[in-house]
Design a protein around this motif. Structure first.
Motif, PDB file in Angstrom:
ATOM      1  N   PHE A   1      43.090  30.228  46.955  1.00  0.00           N
ATOM      2  CA  PHE A   1      43.653  31.564  46.887  1.00  0.00           C
ATOM      3  C   PHE A   1      42.663  32.566  47.466  1.00  0.00           C
ATOM      4  O   PHE A   1      41.467  32.474  47.222  1.00  0.00           O
ATOM      5  CB  PHE A   1      43.971  31.917  45.429  1.00  0.00           C
ATOM      6  CG  PHE A   1      44.248  33.376  45.220  1.00  0.00           C
ATOM      7  CD1 PHE A   1      45.470  33.920  45.558  1.00  0.00           C
ATOM      8  CD2 PHE A   1      43.278  34.200  44.700  1.00  0.00           C
ATOM      9  CE1 PHE A   1      45.713  35.266  45.377  1.00  0.00           C
ATOM     10  CE2 PHE A   1      43.519  35.547  44.499  1.00  0.00           C
ATOM     11  CZ  PHE A   1      44.741  36.079  44.829  1.00  0.00           C
ATOM     12  N   PHE A   2      43.177  33.504  48.241  1.00  0.00           N
ATOM     13  CA  PHE A   2      42.427  34.661  48.718  1.00  0.00           C
ATOM     14  C   PHE A   2      43.254  35.901  48.403  1.00  0.00           C
ATOM     15  O   PHE A   2      44.482  35.853  48.510  1.00  0.00           O
ATOM     16  CB  PHE A   2      42.206  34.606  50.234  1.00  0.00           C
ATOM     17  CG  PHE A   2      41.102  33.696  50.666  1.00  0.00           C
ATOM     18  CD1 PHE A   2      39.848  34.191  50.940  1.00  0.00           C
ATOM     19  CD2 PHE A   2      41.324  32.345  50.808  1.00  0.00           C
ATOM     20  CE1 PHE A   2      38.825  33.353  51.351  1.00  0.00           C
ATOM     21  CE2 PHE A   2      40.316  31.493  51.219  1.00  0.00           C
ATOM     22  CZ  PHE A   2      39.063  32.006  51.489  1.00  0.00           C
ATOM     23  N   PRO A   3      42.610  37.016  48.093  1.00  0.00           N
ATOM     24  CA  PRO A   3      43.385  38.231  47.846  1.00  0.00           C
ATOM     25  C   PRO A   3      44.038  38.741  49.136  1.00  0.00           C
ATOM     26  O   PRO A   3      43.550  38.477  50.234  1.00  0.00           O
ATOM     27  CB  PRO A   3      42.350  39.220  47.323  1.00  0.00           C
ATOM     28  CG  PRO A   3      41.048  38.733  47.853  1.00  0.00           C
ATOM     29  CD  PRO A   3      41.175  37.236  47.943  1.00  0.00           C
ATOM     30  N   LYS A   4      45.113  39.482  48.988  1.00  0.00           N
ATOM     31  CA  LYS A   4      45.804  40.071  50.138  1.00  0.00           C
ATOM     32  C   LYS A   4      45.006  41.225  50.739  1.00  0.00           C
ATOM     33  O   LYS A   4      45.203  41.596  51.881  1.00  0.00           O
ATOM     34  CB  LYS A   4      47.195  40.555  49.748  1.00  0.00           C
ATOM     35  CG  LYS A   4      48.128  39.436  49.389  1.00  0.00           C
ATOM     36  CD  LYS A   4      48.462  38.633  50.616  1.00  0.00           C
ATOM     37  CE  LYS A   4      49.453  37.539  50.294  1.00  0.00           C
ATOM     38  NZ  LYS A   4      49.624  36.622  51.383  1.00  0.00           N
ATOM     39  N   ALA A   5      44.107  41.813  49.936  1.00  0.00           N
ATOM     40  CA  ALA A   5      43.283  42.927  50.420  1.00  0.00           C
ATOM     41  C   ALA A   5      41.989  42.965  49.615  1.00  0.00           C
ATOM     42  O   ALA A   5      41.932  42.482  48.483  1.00  0.00           O
ATOM     43  CB  ALA A   5      44.025  44.242  50.268  1.00  0.00           C
ATOM     44  N   PHE A   6      40.953  43.539  50.216  1.00  0.00           N
ATOM     45  CA  PHE A   6      39.712  43.789  49.490  1.00  0.00           C
ATOM     46  C   PHE A   6      39.053  45.031  50.060  1.00  0.00           C
ATOM     47  O   PHE A   6      39.337  45.453  51.177  1.00  0.00           O
ATOM     48  CB  PHE A   6      38.783  42.562  49.503  1.00  0.00           C
ATOM     49  CG  PHE A   6      38.008  42.333  50.777  1.00  0.00           C
ATOM     50  CD1 PHE A   6      36.624  42.438  50.773  1.00  0.00           C
ATOM     51  CD2 PHE A   6      38.634  41.993  51.961  1.00  0.00           C
ATOM     52  CE1 PHE A   6      35.890  42.211  51.941  1.00  0.00           C
ATOM     53  CE2 PHE A   6      37.919  41.758  53.114  1.00  0.00           C
ATOM     54  CZ  PHE A   6      36.540  41.873  53.103  1.00  0.00           C
ATOM     55  N   THR A   7      38.209  45.645  49.243  1.00  0.00           N
ATOM     56  CA  THR A   7      37.543  46.903  49.613  1.00  0.00           C
ATOM     57  C   THR A   7      36.055  46.750  49.362  1.00  0.00           C
ATOM     58  O   THR A   7      35.580  46.936  48.248  1.00  0.00           O
ATOM     59  CB  THR A   7      38.086  48.088  48.799  1.00  0.00           C
ATOM     60  OG1 THR A   7      38.018  47.762  47.416  1.00  0.00           O
ATOM     61  CG2 THR A   7      39.514  48.409  49.171  1.00  0.00           C
ATOM     62  N   PRO A   8      35.301  46.368  50.380  1.00  0.00           N
ATOM     63  CA  PRO A   8      33.881  46.078  50.186  1.00  0.00           C
ATOM     64  C   PRO A   8      33.046  47.308  49.854  1.00  0.00           C
ATOM     65  O   PRO A   8      33.347  48.420  50.283  1.00  0.00           O
ATOM     66  CB  PRO A   8      33.451  45.472  51.516  1.00  0.00           C
ATOM     67  CG  PRO A   8      34.445  45.924  52.506  1.00  0.00           C
ATOM     68  CD  PRO A   8      35.720  46.165  51.762  1.00  0.00           C
ATOM     69  N   TYR A   9      32.012  47.087  49.064  1.00  0.00           N
ATOM     70  CA  TYR A   9      31.010  48.095  48.784  1.00  0.00           C
ATOM     71  C   TYR A   9      30.255  48.386  50.068  1.00  0.00           C
ATOM     72  O   TYR A   9      30.051  47.463  50.843  1.00  0.00           O
ATOM     73  CB  TYR A   9      30.054  47.559  47.706  1.00  0.00           C
ATOM     74  CG  TYR A   9      28.968  48.513  47.322  1.00  0.00           C
ATOM     75  CD1 TYR A   9      29.222  49.499  46.400  1.00  0.00           C
ATOM     76  CD2 TYR A   9      27.711  48.436  47.892  1.00  0.00           C
ATOM     77  CE1 TYR A   9      28.229  50.394  46.048  1.00  0.00           C
ATOM     78  CE2 TYR A   9      26.723  49.326  47.548  1.00  0.00           C
ATOM     79  CZ  TYR A   9      26.982  50.297  46.623  1.00  0.00           C
ATOM     80  OH  TYR A   9      26.015  51.187  46.278  1.00  0.00           O
ATOM     81  N   PRO A  10      29.837  49.571  50.414  1.00  0.00           N
ATOM     82  CA  PRO A  10      29.779  50.777  49.588  1.00  0.00           C
ATOM     83  C   PRO A  10      31.039  51.622  49.630  1.00  0.00           C
ATOM     84  O   PRO A  10      31.086  52.693  49.045  1.00  0.00           O
ATOM     85  CB  PRO A  10      28.615  51.550  50.187  1.00  0.00           C
ATOM     86  CG  PRO A  10      28.664  51.219  51.637  1.00  0.00           C
ATOM     87  CD  PRO A  10      29.168  49.785  51.697  1.00  0.00           C
ATOM     88  N   THR A  11      32.069  51.151  50.305  1.00  0.00           N
ATOM     89  CA  THR A  11      33.291  51.934  50.401  1.00  0.00           C
ATOM     90  C   THR A  11      33.889  52.207  49.029  1.00  0.00           C
ATOM     91  O   THR A  11      34.262  53.326  48.720  1.00  0.00           O
ATOM     92  CB  THR A  11      34.320  51.179  51.275  1.00  0.00           C
ATOM     93  OG1 THR A  11      33.706  50.899  52.524  1.00  0.00           O
ATOM     94  CG2 THR A  11      35.562  51.990  51.485  1.00  0.00           C
ATOM     95  N   SER A  12      33.989  51.178  48.219  1.00  0.00           N
ATOM     96  CA  SER A  12      34.618  51.307  46.911  1.00  0.00           C
ATOM     97  C   SER A  12      33.972  50.309  45.964  1.00  0.00           C
ATOM     98  O   SER A  12      34.483  49.211  45.773  1.00  0.00           O
ATOM     99  CB  SER A  12      36.117  51.045  47.032  1.00  0.00           C
ATOM    100  OG  SER A  12      36.749  51.101  45.785  1.00  0.00           O
ATOM    101  N   GLY A  14      32.930  47.925  43.090  1.00  0.00           N
ATOM    102  CA  GLY A  14      33.714  47.388  41.988  1.00  0.00           C
ATOM    103  C   GLY A  14      33.835  45.890  42.059  1.00  0.00           C
ATOM    104  O   GLY A  14      32.982  45.205  42.601  1.00  0.00           O
ATOM    105  N   ASP A  15      34.954  45.380  41.550  1.00  0.00           N
ATOM    106  CA  ASP A  15      35.164  43.940  41.443  1.00  0.00           C
ATOM    107  C   ASP A  15      35.760  43.311  42.693  1.00  0.00           C
ATOM    108  O   ASP A  15      35.942  42.111  42.742  1.00  0.00           O
ATOM    109  CB  ASP A  15      36.096  43.647  40.264  1.00  0.00           C
ATOM    110  CG  ASP A  15      35.473  44.018  38.940  1.00  0.00           C
ATOM    111  OD1 ASP A  15      34.229  43.985  38.844  1.00  0.00           O
ATOM    112  OD2 ASP A  15      36.222  44.338  38.011  1.00  0.00           O
ATOM    113  N   ASN A  16      36.072  44.091  43.698  1.00  0.00           N
ATOM    114  CA  ASN A  16      36.781  43.592  44.870  1.00  0.00           C
ATOM    115  C   ASN A  16      35.941  43.763  46.134  1.00  0.00           C
ATOM    116  O   ASN A  16      36.442  44.133  47.186  1.00  0.00           O
ATOM    117  CB  ASN A  16      38.108  44.350  44.987  1.00  0.00           C
ATOM    118  CG  ASN A  16      39.124  43.636  45.818  1.00  0.00           C
ATOM    119  OD1 ASN A  16      39.048  42.427  46.022  1.00  0.00           O
ATOM    120  ND2 ASN A  16      40.080  44.374  46.327  1.00  0.00           N
ATOM    121  N   ASP A  17      34.634  43.500  46.034  1.00  0.00           N
ATOM    122  CA  ASP A  17      33.697  43.775  47.114  1.00  0.00           C
ATOM    123  C   ASP A  17      33.580  42.657  48.142  1.00  0.00           C
ATOM    124  O   ASP A  17      33.081  42.894  49.239  1.00  0.00           O
ATOM    125  CB  ASP A  17      32.294  44.049  46.553  1.00  0.00           C
ATOM    126  CG  ASP A  17      32.231  45.301  45.713  1.00  0.00           C
ATOM    127  OD1 ASP A  17      33.111  46.162  45.870  1.00  0.00           O
ATOM    128  OD2 ASP A  17      31.296  45.411  44.906  1.00  0.00           O
TER     129      ASP A  17
END
Length: 96
Positions: A1-12, A14-17
């Motif tokens: 499984f891979f997520p459909k989207a992620f938001t890497p740090y330093p942008t956001s 959190g747990d979805n880096d």
């Protein structure tokens, strides 16, 4: 499984880096994880990693620079505990 989207740090932060493979106990090893941009250029590759470990995945960068928001293609070669291997592929969105 891979997520459909992620938001890497330093942008956001959190747990979805990271974009990383997630699996059940049937997966013994991730032989290869590759990430490509929409034009087929390889932007990330790593080998012989465990699943379910965020910081072994891709942080959305290439040569230390955060890549733009876009669709990226992932490909994994997996070995299962019974010894058989499979290749899986899909896409995810790098968001900001």
């Amino acid at each position: 499984f891979f997520p459909k989207a992620f938001t890497p740090y330093p942008t956001s932060p959190g747990d979805n880096d990271y974009l990383y493979p997630q699996s059940n106990e049937e997966v013994a090893n991730i032989n290869v994880l590759r990430i490509y941009d929409r034009w087929g250029n390889l932007v990330y590759e790593t080998r012989d990693i465990p699943s379910n470990v965020p910081d072994v995945g891709w942080d959305g960068t290439l040569n230390g620079k955060l890549l733009p928001s876009d669709i990226y293609i992932w490909q994994v070669e997996v070995t299962f505990i019974d010894g058989h291997q499979e290749t899986f592929a899909g896409e995810t969105i790098l968001g900001k």
